[in-house]
Design a protein around this motif. Sequence first.
Motif, PDB file in Angstrom:
ATOM      1  N   LYS A  38     -98.053 -43.405 -42.573  1.00 29.18           N
ATOM      2  CA  LYS A  38     -98.082 -44.838 -42.289  1.00 29.18           C
ATOM      3  C   LYS A  38     -98.622 -45.044 -40.886  1.00 29.18           C
ATOM      4  N   ARG A  39     -99.714 -45.796 -40.783  1.00 32.31           N
ATOM      5  CA  ARG A  39    -100.268 -46.081 -39.458  1.00 32.31           C
ATOM      6  C   ARG A  39     -99.204 -46.771 -38.625  1.00 32.31           C
ATOM      7  N   THR A  40     -99.065 -46.312 -37.379  1.00 28.58           N
ATOM      8  CA  THR A  40     -97.984 -46.781 -36.510  1.00 28.58           C
ATOM      9  C   THR A  40     -98.555 -47.158 -35.149  1.00 28.58           C
ATOM     10  N   GLN A  41     -98.067 -48.258 -34.612  1.00 32.99           N
ATOM     11  CA  GLN A  41     -98.492 -48.714 -33.293  1.00 32.99           C
ATOM     12  C   GLN A  41     -97.436 -48.322 -32.274  1.00 32.99           C
ATOM     13  N   THR A  42     -97.884 -47.785 -31.139  1.00 30.69           N
ATOM     14  CA  THR A  42     -96.967 -47.390 -30.073  1.00 30.69           C
ATOM     15  C   THR A  42     -96.773 -48.551 -29.100  1.00 30.69           C
ATOM     16  N   TRP A  70    -102.919 -47.575 -32.008  1.00 31.40           N
ATOM     17  CA  TRP A  70    -102.572 -47.251 -33.389  1.00 31.40           C
ATOM     18  C   TRP A  70    -102.779 -45.766 -33.631  1.00 31.40           C
ATOM     19  N   SER A 105    -100.118 -41.631 -38.053  1.00 31.50           N
ATOM     20  CA  SER A 105     -98.790 -41.417 -38.634  1.00 31.50           C
ATOM     21  C   SER A 105     -97.715 -41.724 -37.599  1.00 31.50           C
ATOM     22  N   GLY A 106     -96.497 -41.913 -38.088  1.00 39.78           N
ATOM     23  CA  GLY A 106     -95.367 -42.133 -37.190  1.00 39.78           C
ATOM     24  C   GLY A 106     -95.103 -40.911 -36.331  1.00 39.78           C
ATOM     25  N   ALA A 163     -97.588 -40.848 -33.507  1.00 45.58           N
ATOM     26  CA  ALA A 163     -97.233 -41.881 -32.530  1.00 45.58           C
ATOM     27  C   ALA A 163     -96.064 -41.428 -31.663  1.00 45.58           C
ATOM     28  N   LYS A 164     -95.067 -40.804 -32.286  1.00 47.48           N
ATOM     29  CA  LYS A 164     -93.911 -40.309 -31.536  1.00 47.48           C
ATOM     30  C   LYS A 164     -94.328 -39.223 -30.532  1.00 47.48           C
TER      31      LYS A 164
END
Length: 152
Positions: A29-33, A38, A41-42, A45-46
Amino acid sequence: MSAQQFLKMQRAGQVGGETKDRRRVQGTKRTQTSDGLWHDSGSEAKRWEQLLLLQRDGAICGLRRQVDIPLWGRDGPIMTDKGTKQRVCRADFIYVDNALGCTVIEDRKGHITEKSALVLSILQAQSMRVLITHSGKPSEALLKTNFDRQKT
């Protein structure tokens, strides 16, 4: 429907009103920080957030993301099938580890695919080492592969 509308729908992955899953990796799932970027993945991003903290604390410097590394073979650049462009490996993160004094090329993986194993082999032949970080538990095959590579 015009040809332009059809092409636009095709690029968006819409065929007959249905939307296809066009992600490179199923289940991500595309994730924004928090900095507005963007990530694919989560997990990626983490890791970006962790690396930003390490950079702020001075453990690493020169942090960059989504960096293209040109691929070279024995006889020159490895070209695309059409022969018009050089193939590249897009590293998730590149930074300098201040304690080790070297550049780290880091790629975030859920698991190793045949394509990623091939690209890692090409990078190793170019005298580059890539750190693979996992979102979950590292697979035994990957640990064996990395161990074998370090021995040679």
